[in-house]
Design a protein around this motif. Structure first.
Motif, PDB file in Angstrom:
ATOM      1  N   PRO A 595       0.913  -1.350  -0.052  1.00  0.00           N
ATOM      2  CA  PRO A 595      -0.043   0.032   0.158  1.00  0.00           C
ATOM      3  C   PRO A 595       0.949   1.365   0.069  1.00  0.00           C
ATOM      4  N   GLY A 596       0.301   2.433  -0.450  1.00  0.00           N
ATOM      5  CA  GLY A 596       1.104   3.597  -0.439  1.00  0.00           C
ATOM      6  C   GLY A 596       0.314   4.743  -0.159  1.00  0.00           C
ATOM      7  N   THR A 597       0.715   5.560   0.589  1.00  0.00           N
ATOM      8  CA  THR A 597       0.328   6.874   1.159  1.00  0.00           C
ATOM      9  C   THR A 597       1.309   8.025   1.335  1.00  0.00           C
ATOM     10  N   THR A 598       0.708   9.198   1.375  1.00  0.00           N
ATOM     11  CA  THR A 598       1.574  10.346   1.451  1.00  0.00           C
ATOM     12  C   THR A 598       1.136  11.080   2.618  1.00  0.00           C
ATOM     13  N   PRO A 599       2.215  11.652   3.219  1.00  0.00           N
ATOM     14  CA  PRO A 599       1.973  12.725   4.568  1.00  0.00           C
ATOM     15  C   PRO A 599       0.821  13.542   4.500  1.00  0.00           C
ATOM     16  N   ASP A 600       0.669  14.299   3.404  1.00  0.00           N
ATOM     17  CA  ASP A 600      -0.253  15.351   3.140  1.00  0.00           C
ATOM     18  C   ASP A 600      -1.678  14.592   2.639  1.00  0.00           C
ATOM     19  N   ARG A 601      -1.901  13.380   2.434  1.00  0.00           N
ATOM     20  CA  ARG A 601      -3.105  12.876   2.127  1.00  0.00           C
ATOM     21  C   ARG A 601      -3.507  13.135   1.036  1.00  0.00           C
ATOM     22  N   THR A 602      -2.823  13.223  -0.012  1.00  0.00           N
ATOM     23  CA  THR A 602      -3.359  14.131  -1.336  1.00  0.00           C
ATOM     24  C   THR A 602      -3.230  12.511  -2.379  1.00  0.00           C
ATOM     25  N   ALA A 603      -2.746  11.337  -2.087  1.00  0.00           N
ATOM     26  CA  ALA A 603      -2.644  10.187  -2.918  1.00  0.00           C
ATOM     27  C   ALA A 603      -2.730   9.023  -1.850  1.00  0.00           C
ATOM     28  N   GLY A 604      -3.473   8.119  -2.690  1.00  0.00           N
ATOM     29  CA  GLY A 604      -3.546   6.406  -2.104  1.00  0.00           C
ATOM     30  C   GLY A 604      -3.120   5.692  -3.204  1.00  0.00           C
ATOM     31  N   TRP A 605      -2.251   4.818  -2.715  1.00  0.00           N
ATOM     32  CA  TRP A 605      -1.874   3.677  -3.973  1.00  0.00           C
ATOM     33  C   TRP A 605      -2.043   2.239  -3.255  1.00  0.00           C
ATOM     34  N   TRP A 606      -2.268   1.256  -4.268  1.00  0.00           N
ATOM     35  CA  TRP A 606      -1.824  -0.079  -3.956  1.00  0.00           C
ATOM     36  C   TRP A 606      -1.156  -0.707  -5.219  1.00  0.00           C
ATOM     37  N   VAL A 607       0.193  -1.292  -4.946  1.00  0.00           N
ATOM     38  CA  VAL A 607       0.864  -1.801  -6.089  1.00  0.00           C
ATOM     39  C   VAL A 607       1.005  -3.098  -5.742  1.00  0.00           C
ATOM     40  N   GLY A 608       0.946  -4.192  -6.731  1.00  0.00           N
ATOM     41  CA  GLY A 608       1.275  -5.475  -6.252  1.00  0.00           C
ATOM     42  C   GLY A 608       1.231  -6.524  -7.637  1.00  0.00           C
ATOM     43  N   TYR A 609       1.501  -7.937  -7.465  1.00  0.00           N
ATOM     44  CA  TYR A 609       1.551  -8.756  -8.479  1.00  0.00           C
ATOM     45  C   TYR A 609       0.997 -10.163  -7.979  1.00  0.00           C
ATOM     46  N   ASP A 610       0.780 -10.864  -9.169  1.00  0.00           N
ATOM     47  CA  ASP A 610       0.186 -12.138  -8.714  1.00  0.00           C
ATOM     48  C   ASP A 610       1.049 -13.381  -9.459  1.00  0.00           C
ATOM     49  N   GLY A 611       2.372 -12.932  -9.968  1.00  0.00           N
ATOM     50  CA  GLY A 611       3.184 -13.833 -10.681  1.00  0.00           C
ATOM     51  C   GLY A 611       2.856 -13.962 -12.202  1.00  0.00           C
ATOM     52  N   ARG A 612       1.895 -13.118 -12.655  1.00  0.00           N
ATOM     53  CA  ARG A 612       1.898 -13.126 -14.060  1.00  0.00           C
ATOM     54  C   ARG A 612       1.717 -11.684 -14.461  1.00  0.00           C
ATOM     55  N   THR A 613       1.145 -10.770 -13.716  1.00  0.00           N
ATOM     56  CA  THR A 613       0.988  -9.337 -14.135  1.00  0.00           C
ATOM     57  C   THR A 613       0.922  -8.616 -12.856  1.00  0.00           C
ATOM     58  N   SER A 614       1.688  -7.258 -12.816  1.00  0.00           N
ATOM     59  CA  SER A 614       1.860  -6.502 -11.918  1.00  0.00           C
ATOM     60  C   SER A 614       0.748  -5.175 -12.066  1.00  0.00           C
ATOM     61  N   THR A 615       0.135  -4.769 -10.908  1.00  0.00           N
ATOM     62  CA  THR A 615      -0.989  -3.738 -11.098  1.00  0.00           C
ATOM     63  C   THR A 615      -0.866  -2.781 -10.234  1.00  0.00           C
ATOM     64  N   ALA A 616      -1.068  -1.637 -10.656  1.00  0.00           N
ATOM     65  CA  ALA A 616      -0.731  -0.263  -9.882  1.00  0.00           C
ATOM     66  C   ALA A 616      -2.173   0.210  -9.593  1.00  0.00           C
ATOM     67  N   VAL A 617      -2.645   0.941  -8.609  1.00  0.00           N
ATOM     68  CA  VAL A 617      -3.934   1.354  -8.578  1.00  0.00           C
ATOM     69  C   VAL A 617      -3.884   2.849  -7.814  1.00  0.00           C
ATOM     70  N   THR A 618      -4.102   3.971  -8.246  1.00  0.00           N
ATOM     71  CA  THR A 618      -3.906   5.144  -7.563  1.00  0.00           C
ATOM     72  C   THR A 618      -5.213   6.005  -7.241  1.00  0.00           C
TER      73      THR A 618
END
Length: 662
Positions: A595-618
């Protein structure tokens, strides 16, 4: 001078061609023209129009430039499985070689329009006679046109019907008939003619009326398409009952004509007694939903990797085979819609201007899915390709990778020492950020201190544990120890673009860079791929009118030592099993993510993979006019202390669960 060699009127005694008034004649006979004069005058009168025609023939050249409208085609984009995704362009046209058009279909057109096509010189003398009569009587000057003339009109001239245009058409047709083979003229005619339903050319007509490739048409269907060539507004059955009646009559007449000209046997004609009903008029594939984002991405890639200019693309005729997989694109859009179902911008201020971007990249670099926004036709800006949103703590695995592969240098000019997953750091909140010379002083005149999510103190932690539990402070200090320039170099090696890199201050290790979701997903593929990665790409191949075009595809590169990539992979898998990414574990086994966050709370992220594909969501909030980022606190009615990574995490989990078997 001898008197007997000169006339009394002072002229030479030599014979004159024009003896008028006549010498030696008296009275009325002096003024009556001789047979020689009559012959000369009548010959001149006959020669004048012939000369005029000859002059017009010589002066009328075959134009060098084709009508852009006549040669323009649309560009066709295909899904990864080869099915059609979209057609883009003003003209629905696609050229095909003549050998793709079945011979009975060719002869259906010839029997209806110009049965002497292969024998005539480009014009028909009997047709010209009919046309002249029509011209004199004020009728339609188009009558009597051969296929060569109609082709000339399609590609060189306009559709205006007057004497001068008709004359030019005839002359150019004769010259073109000497310059081109009959097969090329017929192919050109079939590829440029209007068939109705937005279709130029017989290939698109076959698709519009029968959902087929032209090579699959039978003689009966070919006869119908030959009928609509005479005017789709009069012969397309979908328009009305009168059209259907006219279409059936002309279809039947064309089949009979094919028998008369010896191109269809009576026995075969007897097989075609039922009108070949065209399918209902299909809706053209548009750019709504996610399609427009995918098309934009593919076109941009093609222009930069196949040397196709924007002007060349606008002329059309390209077939672009993309990497995008429709089931994954649909699943990603469904996951976003499901996760944001509670967002209500009309009722809740915190929900206004919410943006979601996501990208799914295969380990070999293929972009298999994107989510650019709610609808391309409503929001052309592609959130998945945005480079204005800080990546936050989703960047810290890259810092960890830099430490593992490059070691640290805690004394200026000193030797580098290795970093292991078991290397420990102070995990408390508010710890001073150190340089080799001492504390790091910020531009505000204060010592910079670490910030953990929620202000939590973790005590002494290993680096692997810091990644698994999203303890940001130790990783910020690790970035300082490795050297921010070295961390930046690792990030670029992993595929982040130099232009998206943030300032080289302690916040750099905490994710002040602004890579797109596409590039972030691509960087994580190196952790799953043993340190090897390939730049994300969206096009597999390109053809123009079926001919392949050169396309430069990216090659795999070594971004990290295999051992370092393996350690990052282990930490990200640990995050899903027992760490900060535990909610994603329900999506399937052997997952890795952060998971990804910023100190000023202007963005949220989730980045990961399952062995075939890597997916990033913001997710972020911004007015697209100025891209000023707003706080995510309270989005969707969430409690104020809800991490901003929760919403993208739900999207990632839902999508990964839906595509786990693919």
């Amino acid at each position: 001078m001898r008197a007997d060699r000169a006339g009394g009127d002072g002229t030479s005694g030599r014979r004159r061609w024009i003896d008028y008034p006549r010498r030696g004649r008296r009275g009325v006979r002096r003024w009556l023209p001789s047979w020689r004069l009559l012959l000369l005058v009548s010959g001149a009168a006959a020669a004048a129009p012939v000369g005029l025609v000859a002059w017009f023939f010589v002066r009328t050249a075959v134009p060098e430039d084709l009508n852009s409208f006549a040669t323009q085609q649309n560009n066709v984009y295909y899904w990864a499985d080869g099915t059609e995704m979209a057609r883009v362009g003003q003209i629905n046209r696609q050229e095909v070689p003549l050998d793709r058009v079945p011979e009975p279909v060719q002869w259906a057109v010839l029997a209806a329009e110009n049965e002497t096509f292969y024998e005539d010189p480009g014009i028909s003398l009997t047709g010209i006679g009919r046309a002249v009569v029509q011209m004199v009587s004020g009728g339609d000057t188009q009558g009597g046109s051969t296929i060569t003339q109609q082709y000339v009109k399609n590609i060189y001239l306009n559709q205006r019907q007057d004497v001068s245009r008709k004359a030019r058409e005839m002359v150019i047709a004769i010259k073109l008939d000497h310059r081109m083979s009959k097969q090329d003229i017929l192919a050109g005619y079939l590829n440029t003619s209007w068939f109705g339903r937005g279709s130029y050319g017989i290939e698109r007509a076959a698709a519009a009326y029968y959902g087929k490739d032209v090579s699959e048409l039978d003689p009966s269907e070919g006869a119908f398409l030959a009928a609509v060539l005479n005017g789709a507004g009069q012969f397309d059955p979908a328009i009305g009952a009168d059209n259907r009646r006219r279409a059936e009559d002309r279809w039947s007449w064309i089949l009979d004509r094919m028998v008369e000209v010896g191109r269809l046997s009576a026995a075969e004609r007897a097989r075609y007694t039922v009108f070949p009903e065209p399918r209902p008029q299909p809706r053209a594939a548009g750019l709504s939903g996610q399609i427009g984002y995918l098309v934009d991405m593919a076109r941009s890639y093609a222009e930069s990797h196949a040397d196709i200019t924007a002007a060349q693309f606008d002329l059309g005729g390209h077939q672009v085979f993309t990497t995008f997989e429709k089931p994954r694109v649909d699943a990603l859009a469904a996951a976003v819609q499901d996760a944001t179902s509670g967002v209500d911008p009309g009722r809740r201020e915190a929900d206004r201007l919410l943006r979601v971007g996501a990208a799914s990249v295969a380990l070999d670099g293929r972009m298999v899915a994107l989510y650019g926004g709610p609808d391309y036709l409503k929001q052309g800006f592609d959130n998945a390709n945005a480079t204005t949103v800080p990546v936050g703590s989703a960047f810290t695995p890259l810092v960890y990778a830099a430490g593992l592969s490059q070691g640290v240098q805690r004394r200026r000019g000193g030797a580098r020492t290795p970093v292991l997953p078991t290397t420990t750091y102070d995990g408390d909140n508010g710890v001073k950020v150190m340089t080799p010379e001492g504390p790091y002083w910020g531009s505000d005149g204060k010592i910079v201190r670490t910030v953990n999510e929620g202000g939590r103190d973790w005590g002494t932690v290993t680096l692997r544990n810091a990644v698994e539990q999203s303890v940001d402070g130790p990783l910020v200090q690790l970035g300082m120890d490795v050297g921010l320039e070295q961390v930046q170099r690792t990030a670029v090696d992993l595929g982040l673009l130099p232009g998206s890199m943030g300032d080289l201050v302690p916040a750099f290790a905490a994710g002040n860079s602004t890579p797109s979701a596409i590039r972030t997903a691509g960087a994580y593929t190196a952790f799953a791929g043993g340190g090897s990665r390939t730049d994300p790409y969206s096009v597999l191949r390109i053809t123009r009118n079926g001919e392949p075009l050169a396309l430069r595809l990216p090659a795999p590169v070594r971004a990290l030592p295999a051992a370092a990539a393996g350690e990052v992979d282990a930490a990200l898998k640990g995050a899903v099993r027992t760490g900060s990414a535990r909610p994603a574990a329900e999506a399937g086994p052997d997952l890795a993510g952060k998971p990804g966050t910023t100190p000023d709370r202007t963005a949220g992220w989730w980045v990961g993979y399952d062995g075939r594909t890597s997916t990033a969501v913001t997710v972020f909030r911004a007015d697209l006019k100025d891209m000023k980022l707003l706080s995510l606190e309270g989005v969707g009615g969430a409690a104020p202390d809800t991490p901003d990574s929760v919403l993208p995490g739900r999207i990632w989990t839902s999508y990964t669960r839906a595509t786990g078997g693919r």
